[in-house]
Design a protein around this motif. Structure first.
Motif, PDB file in Angstrom:
ATOM      1  N   VAL A  74       1.140  -1.393   0.363  1.00 40.41           N
ATOM      2  CA  VAL A  74      -0.192  -0.165   0.060  1.00 40.41           C
ATOM      3  C   VAL A  74       0.969   0.923  -0.139  1.00 40.41           C
ATOM      4  O   VAL A  74       1.303   1.572   0.834  1.00 40.41           O
ATOM      5  CB  VAL A  74      -0.713  -0.042   1.229  1.00 40.41           C
ATOM      6  CG1 VAL A  74      -1.913   1.407   1.142  1.00 40.41           C
ATOM      7  CG2 VAL A  74      -1.341  -0.978   1.633  1.00 40.41           C
ATOM      8  N   ILE A  75       0.916   2.093  -0.658  1.00 33.62           N
ATOM      9  CA  ILE A  75       1.237   3.198  -1.029  1.00 33.62           C
ATOM     10  C   ILE A  75       1.140   4.063  -0.065  1.00 33.62           C
ATOM     11  O   ILE A  75       0.064   4.104   0.509  1.00 33.62           O
ATOM     12  CB  ILE A  75       0.890   3.995  -1.935  1.00 33.62           C
ATOM     13  CG1 ILE A  75       1.620   3.582  -3.594  1.00 33.62           C
ATOM     14  CG2 ILE A  75       1.487   5.293  -2.174  1.00 33.62           C
ATOM     15  CD1 ILE A  75       1.028   4.129  -4.817  1.00 33.62           C
ATOM     16  N   ASN A  76       2.152   5.069   0.684  1.00 35.06           N
ATOM     17  CA  ASN A  76       2.268   5.492   1.938  1.00 35.06           C
ATOM     18  C   ASN A  76       1.429   4.520   3.126  1.00 35.06           C
ATOM     19  O   ASN A  76       0.980   5.104   4.039  1.00 35.06           O
ATOM     20  CB  ASN A  76       1.332   6.453   2.017  1.00 35.06           C
ATOM     21  CG  ASN A  76       1.689   7.706   2.955  1.00 35.06           C
ATOM     22  OD1 ASN A  76       2.652   7.225   3.076  1.00 35.06           O
ATOM     23  ND2 ASN A  76       0.519   8.478   3.404  1.00 35.06           N
ATOM     24  N   GLY A  77       1.674   3.461   3.160  1.00 36.18           N
ATOM     25  CA  GLY A  77       0.416   2.278   3.845  1.00 36.18           C
ATOM     26  C   GLY A  77       1.561   2.572   5.449  1.00 36.18           C
ATOM     27  O   GLY A  77       2.885   3.072   5.948  1.00 36.18           O
ATOM     28  N   ASN A  78       0.746   1.984   6.238  1.00 36.29           N
ATOM     29  CA  ASN A  78       1.393   1.735   7.990  1.00 36.29           C
ATOM     30  C   ASN A  78       0.446   0.404   8.562  1.00 36.29           C
ATOM     31  O   ASN A  78      -0.138  -0.583   8.329  1.00 36.29           O
ATOM     32  CB  ASN A  78       0.735   3.076   8.718  1.00 36.29           C
ATOM     33  CG  ASN A  78      -1.045   3.154   8.775  1.00 36.29           C
ATOM     34  OD1 ASN A  78      -1.195   1.769   8.940  1.00 36.29           O
ATOM     35  ND2 ASN A  78      -0.926   4.543   8.483  1.00 36.29           N
ATOM     36  N   LEU A  79       1.126   0.190   9.479  1.00 34.42           N
ATOM     37  CA  LEU A  79       0.528  -0.721   9.863  1.00 34.42           C
ATOM     38  C   LEU A  79      -0.581  -1.500   9.589  1.00 34.42           C
ATOM     39  O   LEU A  79      -1.532  -2.429   9.728  1.00 34.42           O
ATOM     40  CB  LEU A  79       0.608  -1.640  11.711  1.00 34.42           C
ATOM     41  CG  LEU A  79       2.350  -1.857  12.393  1.00 34.42           C
ATOM     42  CD1 LEU A  79       2.467  -1.809  13.361  1.00 34.42           C
ATOM     43  CD2 LEU A  79       2.778  -2.820  11.253  1.00 34.42           C
ATOM     44  N   THR A  80      -1.994  -0.237  10.211  1.00 39.06           N
ATOM     45  CA  THR A  80      -3.364  -0.458   9.810  1.00 39.06           C
ATOM     46  C   THR A  80      -3.755  -0.865   8.380  1.00 39.06           C
ATOM     47  O   THR A  80      -4.861  -1.502   8.174  1.00 39.06           O
ATOM     48  CB  THR A  80      -4.101   0.897   9.956  1.00 39.06           C
ATOM     49  OG1 THR A  80      -4.189   1.019  11.854  1.00 39.06           O
ATOM     50  CG2 THR A  80      -5.669   1.241  10.545  1.00 39.06           C
ATOM     51  N   ASP A  81      -3.014  -0.403   7.768  1.00 41.66           N
ATOM     52  CA  ASP A  81      -3.571  -0.914   6.177  1.00 41.66           C
ATOM     53  C   ASP A  81      -3.196  -2.405   6.274  1.00 41.66           C
ATOM     54  O   ASP A  81      -3.374  -2.895   5.242  1.00 41.66           O
ATOM     55  CB  ASP A  81      -2.548   0.208   5.786  1.00 41.66           C
ATOM     56  CG  ASP A  81      -3.091   1.863   5.306  1.00 41.66           C
ATOM     57  OD1 ASP A  81      -4.050   1.449   5.545  1.00 41.66           O
ATOM     58  OD2 ASP A  81      -2.054   2.407   5.618  1.00 41.66           O
TER      59      ASP A  81
END
Length: 75
Positions: free
Chosen positions: A46-53
């Motif tokens: 995911v572009i600009n993703g984080n752990l929630t994504d």
């Protein structure tokens, strides 16, 4: 490659951020393509993703494969 094209236990999901997604990179330069795996790898970056994504993508994939392949989904 679409998630619906994959068979249970015969693919490896690659979760991550922009580095995993690989925008602008040739396919052979993506980190997970250097692993030498024999199973297909599904890019779930995911572009600009984080752990929630990553969590949301994992649960979404699990639920959608359940509907497609008849997996027993339990909450």
């Amino acid at each position: 490659m679409e998630l619906s094209d994959l068979t249970e236990n015969e693919f490896i999901p690659a979760f991550g951020d922009s580095n995993t997604f690989g925008m602008g990179l040739p396919e052979e330069e993506l980190w997970y393509n250097k692993l030498g795996e024999v199973h297909p790898i599904y890019n779930a970056g995911v572009i600009n993703g984080n752990l929630t994504d990553v969590y949301l993508m994992m649960t979404s994939m699990y639920k959608s494969k359940n509907c497609i392949d008849g997996w027993q989904y339990k909450t």
